[in-house]
Design an enzyme around this catalytic site. Structure first.
Site, mmCIF file in Angstrom:
data_model
loop_
_atom_site.group_PDB
_atom_site.id
_atom_site.type_symbol
_atom_site.label_atom_id
_atom_site.label_comp_id
_atom_site.label_asym_id
_atom_site.label_seq_id
_atom_site.Cartn_x
_atom_site.Cartn_y
_atom_site.Cartn_z
ATOM 1 N N SER A 151 -7.700 12.381 -49.373
ATOM 2 C CA SER A 151 -8.857 12.390 -48.847
ATOM 3 C C SER A 151 -9.167 10.393 -50.179
ATOM 4 O O SER A 151 -8.098 11.009 -51.217
ATOM 5 C CB SER A 151 -9.980 12.651 -49.354
ATOM 6 O OG SER A 151 -11.306 12.171 -49.530
ATOM 7 N N GLU A 181 -7.583 18.039 -36.130
ATOM 8 C CA GLU A 181 -8.352 17.434 -35.351
ATOM 9 C C GLU A 181 -8.468 16.247 -34.533
ATOM 10 O O GLU A 181 -9.068 16.297 -33.080
ATOM 11 C CB GLU A 181 -9.096 16.809 -36.361
ATOM 12 C CG GLU A 181 -9.846 17.465 -37.543
ATOM 13 C CD GLU A 181 -10.258 17.190 -38.738
ATOM 14 O OE1 GLU A 181 -10.709 16.737 -39.048
ATOM 15 O OE2 GLU A 181 -8.993 16.709 -39.346
ATOM 16 N N ASN A 192 0.287 -1.443 -0.007
ATOM 17 C CA ASN A 192 0.015 0.249 -0.048
ATOM 18 C C ASN A 192 0.559 1.371 0.452
ATOM 19 O O ASN A 192 0.644 2.389 -0.769
ATOM 20 C CB ASN A 192 -1.002 -0.324 0.951
ATOM 21 C CG ASN A 192 -1.821 -0.779 1.175
ATOM 22 O OD1 ASN A 192 -2.122 -1.460 0.429
ATOM 23 N ND2 ASN A 192 -2.538 -1.785 2.454
ATOM 24 N N THR A 247 -14.959 38.106 -32.093
ATOM 25 C CA THR A 247 -15.798 37.257 -31.191
ATOM 26 C C THR A 247 -16.801 37.429 -31.982
ATOM 27 O O THR A 247 -17.517 37.383 -32.911
ATOM 28 C CB THR A 247 -15.809 38.764 -30.119
ATOM 29 O OG1 THR A 247 -16.765 39.666 -30.988
ATOM 30 C CG2 THR A 247 -14.881 39.482 -29.221
ATOM 31 N N HIS A 248 -17.657 35.888 -31.045
ATOM 32 C CA HIS A 248 -19.109 35.346 -31.654
ATOM 33 C C HIS A 248 -18.736 35.037 -32.821
ATOM 34 O O HIS A 248 -19.582 34.524 -33.063
ATOM 35 C CB HIS A 248 -19.924 36.092 -31.569
ATOM 36 C CG HIS A 248 -20.121 36.400 -29.915
ATOM 37 N ND1 HIS A 248 -20.680 36.865 -29.196
ATOM 38 C CD2 HIS A 248 -20.115 38.060 -29.873
ATOM 39 C CE1 HIS A 248 -21.255 37.921 -27.822
ATOM 40 N NE2 HIS A 248 -20.561 38.626 -28.395
ATOM 41 N N LYS A 276 -8.872 17.545 -51.431
ATOM 42 C CA LYS A 276 -8.554 16.968 -50.445
ATOM 43 C C LYS A 276 -7.148 17.627 -49.825
ATOM 44 O O LYS A 276 -6.186 17.166 -49.724
ATOM 45 C CB LYS A 276 -8.984 16.992 -49.554
ATOM 46 C CG LYS A 276 -10.462 16.480 -49.660
ATOM 47 C CD LYS A 276 -11.420 17.313 -48.914
ATOM 48 C CE LYS A 276 -12.075 16.726 -47.400
ATOM 49 N NZ LYS A 276 -12.988 17.918 -47.310
ATOM 50 N N GLN A 326 -6.279 0.375 -7.006
ATOM 51 C CA GLN A 326 -5.287 -0.175 -8.289
ATOM 52 C C GLN A 326 -5.744 0.676 -9.699
ATOM 53 O O GLN A 326 -4.994 0.396 -10.776
ATOM 54 C CB GLN A 326 -5.327 -1.567 -8.672
ATOM 55 C CG GLN A 326 -4.884 -2.303 -9.739
ATOM 56 C CD GLN A 326 -4.388 -3.387 -9.494
ATOM 57 O OE1 GLN A 326 -3.930 -3.970 -7.927
ATOM 58 N NE2 GLN A 326 -5.496 -4.716 -9.266
HETATM 59 N N1 ARG Z 1 -1.283 -3.632 -7.419
HETATM 60 C C1 ARG Z 1 -1.976 -2.144 -6.353
HETATM 61 C C2 ARG Z 1 -1.820 -1.306 -6.755
HETATM 62 O O1 ARG Z 1 -1.754 -0.771 -7.987
HETATM 63 C C3 ARG Z 1 -0.466 -2.733 -5.285
HETATM 64 C C4 ARG Z 1 -0.990 -2.255 -3.839
HETATM 65 C C5 ARG Z 1 -1.903 -3.718 -3.272
HETATM 66 N N2 ARG Z 1 -2.045 -3.252 -2.392
HETATM 67 C C6 ARG Z 1 -3.107 -4.499 -1.529
HETATM 68 N N3 ARG Z 1 -3.290 -4.656 -0.374
HETATM 69 N N4 ARG Z 1 -3.935 -5.299 -2.457
HETATM 70 O O2 ARG Z 1 -2.757 -0.354 -5.837
#
Ligand code: ARG
Length: 468
Positions: free
Chosen positions: A289, A302, A122, A167-168, A295, A334
């Protein structure tokens, strides 16, 4: 849609949490869970952060120095393997973090198992992602600087080239093409400033927050922050692993930048249209084109306009992922990486294509001169003359000029095509000298107020912009 293999349980538990798990996930669980195709882009950051973490663990006496040495050596080897394309990423190992750690175990054995001390995926992923985005912002900044240089150079070149300002989408007053281009220099400079500001909030370190609550090990977060070039460790461990507003802010900035590029793209499309012909793009930036031989389509412009939709889509994706997500980490998070990766890639293409078109276009003076001959572009100058020379209140001058415009419309001429006698029927005090202020050049030259379109000001502004 990608076909998913029939759901069948894999019979080997993931070695990363095998203690609690006897069996592997079903095929569909593995499929929805896997991110490796996307997050392998984070490998260099993942390895860098792991090295910093290992060094810190060693320095704090949490793991042995000889294990640190083995870990660093192994990680360097993995870095080379991935960079050379020799590394085989495994979907079963889900993400880049577990792919790297698993390979580390193959290479160095037992010490690899000590790397994840006082760390969780984490805080690891949030750290990697911030490191990646920090570099990405720097890359975008360089690309933007190049586009700004191109705009400034073309603005200087065309500091005095007159064109109708709108403008516009209605002809309004004469401006110079340089002035028009410098408006985009202003917008894109603000985009640069926005990204630089966003970078400050990206550049804070989650590492050491561990899963969510911090760790019982005596880690030194200042040390890892310094090693990784972060301004500071994040203050709250729960915020550190959950926060993604740094990425959301980036995507908002990306969408705004996209909107600016899209506005310029739209102008290029209009200016290239044969009904306008203000500019021409060469064959390098247009396509033909397959059916209409005449063209020359401004596809690049675009596509810049069209790709802006993706940028806003990416902002929207992450916004919706985040709203309503309770603290702390949820696997929803994730989903944060794909929109950011896509936005960065998309912006690089858009900015490079725009710089290419800005350098490529040729201004078409005869068409611009012709356009200056319609739309009564100097009507405001006439009204201003009445105010200045006859001490007429502006509202009344506006009214008188309106009558003169109507007269010119009836006669099918521009204001300077009216005879003095005709003008005097509407306002007897008008003098012959009025004709000298009715040309587009005189109009532009007179607009010397700060930020105005007078060519001498535009030239100076372009030179300033060139210096960056
Ligand atoms: N692959 C996970 C992500 O990108 C990593 C963290 C995962 N953590 C867990 N407790 N499962 O968020």
């Amino acid at each position: 849609m990608k076909r998913v293999k029939k759901t069948k349980q894999q019979n080997v538990a993931n070695p990363m949490w095998g203690g609690h798990y006897a069996q592997g996930p079903s095929a569909i669980m593995a499929e929805i869970n896997a991110l490796i195709d996307v997050d392998q882009r984070l490998y260099a950051q993942d390895i860098r952060a792991s090295k910093a973490h290992a060094k810190m663990l060693g320095a704090c006496g949490i793991i042995k120095q000889k294990d640190v040495a083995a870990i660093l050596k192994g990680l360097d080897k993995i870095q080379k393997e991935i960079a050379s394309g020799a590394f085989v990423f495994s979907k079963a190992l889900e993400d880049v973090h577990m792919n790297v750690e698993s390979r580390l175990f193959d290479l160095i054995g037992e010490p690899a198992k000590r790397l994840h001390t006082a760390r969780s995926r984490n805080d690891q992923v949030a750290t990697d992602f911030r490191l990646w985005l920090r570099d990405a912002i720097d890359g975008l900044d360089a690309a933007l600087r190049d586009l700004l240089t191109a705009l400034a150079e073309r603005a200087e070149e065309h500091a005095a080239l007159l064109m109708p300002g709108f403008t516009h989408m209605q002809p309004a007053q004469p401006v110079t093409l340089g002035h028009h281009l410098l408006a985009y220099v202003e917008m894109l400079s603000r985009d640069r400033a926005r990204l630089a500001d966003c970078r400050k909030r990206v550049n804070e370190m989650p590492l050491g927050a561990a899963a969510l609550a911090g760790t019982s090990f005596p880690i030194d977060r200042q040390m890892t922050a310094k090693e990784l070039g972060f301004a500071r460790p994040m203050a709250n461990s729960m915020d550190a692993v959950s926060a993604r507003d740094f990425a959301l802010e980036f995507l908002a900035d990306a969408a705004i930048l996209g909107a600016h590029l899209s506005r310029l793209a739209e102008e290029i499309v209009i200016w290239c249209s044969p009904s306008f012909s203000f500019i021409t793009l060469s064959e390098a930036f247009t396509t033909g084109s397959s059916i209409m031989p005449q063209k020359r389509n401004p596809d690049a412009a675009e596509l810049v306009r069209g790709k802006t939709g993706r940028l806003l889509g990416s902002f929207n994706t992450l916004f919706v992922v985040l709203k309503g997500l309770p603290l702390t980490y949820g696997k929803d998070l994730q989903e944060d990486k794909e929109p950011v990766f896509d936005a960065v890639d998309t912006l690089h293409l858009m900015i490079a294509a725009m710089a290419g078109m800005v350098r490529d276009f040729k201004a078409n003076k005869p068409a611009l001169d012709k356009a200056l001959q319609s739309g009564f572009l100097t009507a405001t100058d006439l009204a201003d003359w009445l105010v200045r020379n006859l001490n007429m209140p502006f509202r009344q001058a506006h009214h008188v000029t309106g009558k003169l415009v109507r007269l010119a419309e009836e006669k099918g001429c521009q204001l300077d095509g009216l005879a003095l006698a005709e003008m005097r029927k509407i306002e007897p005090r008008i003098a012959n000298e009025i004709f000298s202020i009715l040309t587009p050049a005189a109009s532009a030259q007179s607009r010397k107020s700060l930020g105005g379109t007078a060519p001498e000001l535009v030239k100076k502004a372009a030179q300033r912009a060139k210096k960056g």
